[in-house]
Design an enzyme around this catalytic site. Structure first.
Site, PDB file in Angstrom:
ATOM      1  CD1 TRP A  16       8.282  -0.522   2.920  1.00  0.00           C
ATOM      2  CD2 TRP A  16       6.959  -2.248   3.420  1.00  0.00           C
ATOM      3  NE1 TRP A  16       8.659  -1.584   2.111  1.00  0.00           N
ATOM      4  CE2 TRP A  16       7.844  -2.655   2.394  1.00  0.00           C
ATOM      5  CE3 TRP A  16       6.025  -3.183   3.895  1.00  0.00           C
ATOM      6  CZ2 TRP A  16       7.839  -3.936   1.838  1.00  0.00           C
ATOM      7  CZ3 TRP A  16       6.017  -4.460   3.355  1.00  0.00           C
ATOM      8  CH2 TRP A  16       6.911  -4.835   2.337  1.00  0.00           C
ATOM      9  NE  ARG A  44       4.872 -11.778  -0.690  1.00  0.00           N
ATOM     10  CZ  ARG A  44       5.277 -12.974  -0.265  1.00  0.00           C
ATOM     11  NH1 ARG A  44       4.597 -13.603   0.692  1.00  0.00           N
ATOM     12  NH2 ARG A  44       6.351 -13.545  -0.762  1.00  0.00           N
ATOM     13  CG  HIS A  74       3.570 -12.027  -5.443  1.00  0.00           C
ATOM     14  ND1 HIS A  74       4.794 -12.514  -5.027  1.00  0.00           N
ATOM     15  CD2 HIS A  74       3.551 -10.714  -5.087  1.00  0.00           C
ATOM     16  CE1 HIS A  74       5.482 -11.538  -4.447  1.00  0.00           C
ATOM     17  NE2 HIS A  74       4.743 -10.445  -4.461  1.00  0.00           N
TER      18      HIS A  74
END
Length: 325
Positions: free
Chosen positions: A233, A89, A93
């Site tokens: 998820w 991440r 990002h």
């Protein structure tokens, strides 16, 4: 064999004779140039010959950085037992702020070290990842933060079962916040397919690459204290796989009844999908790639590796001699 001796006289000192000086200088110049090109020495701006600078370190040195990153990934008391997802991440990002029209943003600069970018809502919780890498940076001070963050994302993917992510050094760190990108350049999980296309299209990705990159949701989980959303998820959030797409296609999703933002859950209430995830199902052009990746894990893994490598390089002015690892 007879060797001719060439004499060059110095006008300020007529008696000085230097055998072969022109040929010697030419050979020396060629040798220095070659050594500089291949990274054995560095000429720098001063033109002086000196030790190779850190950015010219050999592949072996980057392998040492890789090993150091791998050694800090698995920790039982953090989330699902791995820092891998949060490092992915961070790399995502740091890179996903790129704008192809203005050639601003992207991983070059590591501008998330500064406010306001470090305080953007989309980056909540990433201080964990940045702090985690500080000991690695201290051990290898020659690597830029921008290179370290992106390499860490690549190593994390590979360590969790993904394909090798082509990566090369060459990013430099900015010294202050003047180059921080504006807020709003990263994907908003509450939005629809149009938003996904706008965000990823601004970076230069096509529909297939967009779906592949969103497939990174096979990793990690949402935290209410960071994004406001909650849950993983998949049931294997530290394993890179096509499970995200299998769940998206084959599971039954309903709106979650709770006090938080709109998200979807399966019958068990254990797994979740975000509105932007569901948008991939509801958009016909996106759906074809969701179906493909749900059926073909190799196709997803291959496409993701290519798209993620591309993401990490957006806007980076690489040297032609930068090695790929």
């Amino acid at each position: 064999m007879h060797h001719a001796t060439h004499l060059v006289r110095n006008r300020s000192c007529p008696a000085l004779q230097v055998p072969g000086i022109l040929g010697g200088l030419a050979a020396l110049g060629a040798g220095v140039w070659a050594a500089d090109q291949f990274g054995y020495i560095n000429l720098g701006l001063s033109g002086k010959v000196g030790p190779a600078l850190p950015q010219l370190e050999s592949k072996r040195d980057y392998e040492a950085v890789r090993a150091a990153i791998e050694s800090i990934l698995d920790v039982e008391d953090y989330d699902d037992g791995s820092y891998g997802p949060v490092l992915v991440r961070l790399a995502w990002h740091a890179s996903g702020t790129y704008d192809k029209q203005t050639n601003t943003g992207g991983s070059n600069g590591a501008t998330m070290r500064f406010a306001p970018e470090s305080e953007h809502g989309a980056n909540a919780g990433l201080l964990v990842a940045r702090n985690l890498l500080e000991p690695v940076k201290a051990k290898f001070p020659w690597i830029s933060y921008a290179d370290l963050w992106t390499l860490a994302g690549a190593v994390a993917i590979e360590s969790m079962g993904g394909r090798h992510i082509p990566w090369r050094p060459g990013r430099a760190d900015k010294d202050d916040a003047t180059s921080c990108p504006p807020d709003g350049r990263l994907p908003d999980a509450s939005k629809d397919a149009k938003h996904v296309r706008d965000i990823f299209g601004r970076m230069g990705f096509d529909d297939r690459e967009m779906v592949a990159l969103v497939g990174a949701h096979c990793l990690g989980r949402c935290h209410t204290e960071r994004s406001g959303y909650k849950g993983p998820w998949t049931n294997a959030p530290t394993t890179f796989s096509n499970l995200y797409f299998q769940e998206l296609v084959n599971n039954k999703w309903r709106k979650k009844r709770w006090d938080g933002p709109l998200q979807y859950e399966d019958k068990s209430g254990e797994l979740m999908m975000l509105p932007a995830d569901m948008a991939l199902l509801w958009d016909k052009k996106f759906k074809q790639y969701v179906d493909l990746y749900a059926k073909d894990a190799d196709a997803f893994s291959q496409d993701f590796a290519a798209a993620f490598s591309k993401l990490l390089e957006l806007g980076v002015p690489f040297s032609p001699a930068a090695p790929t690892t």
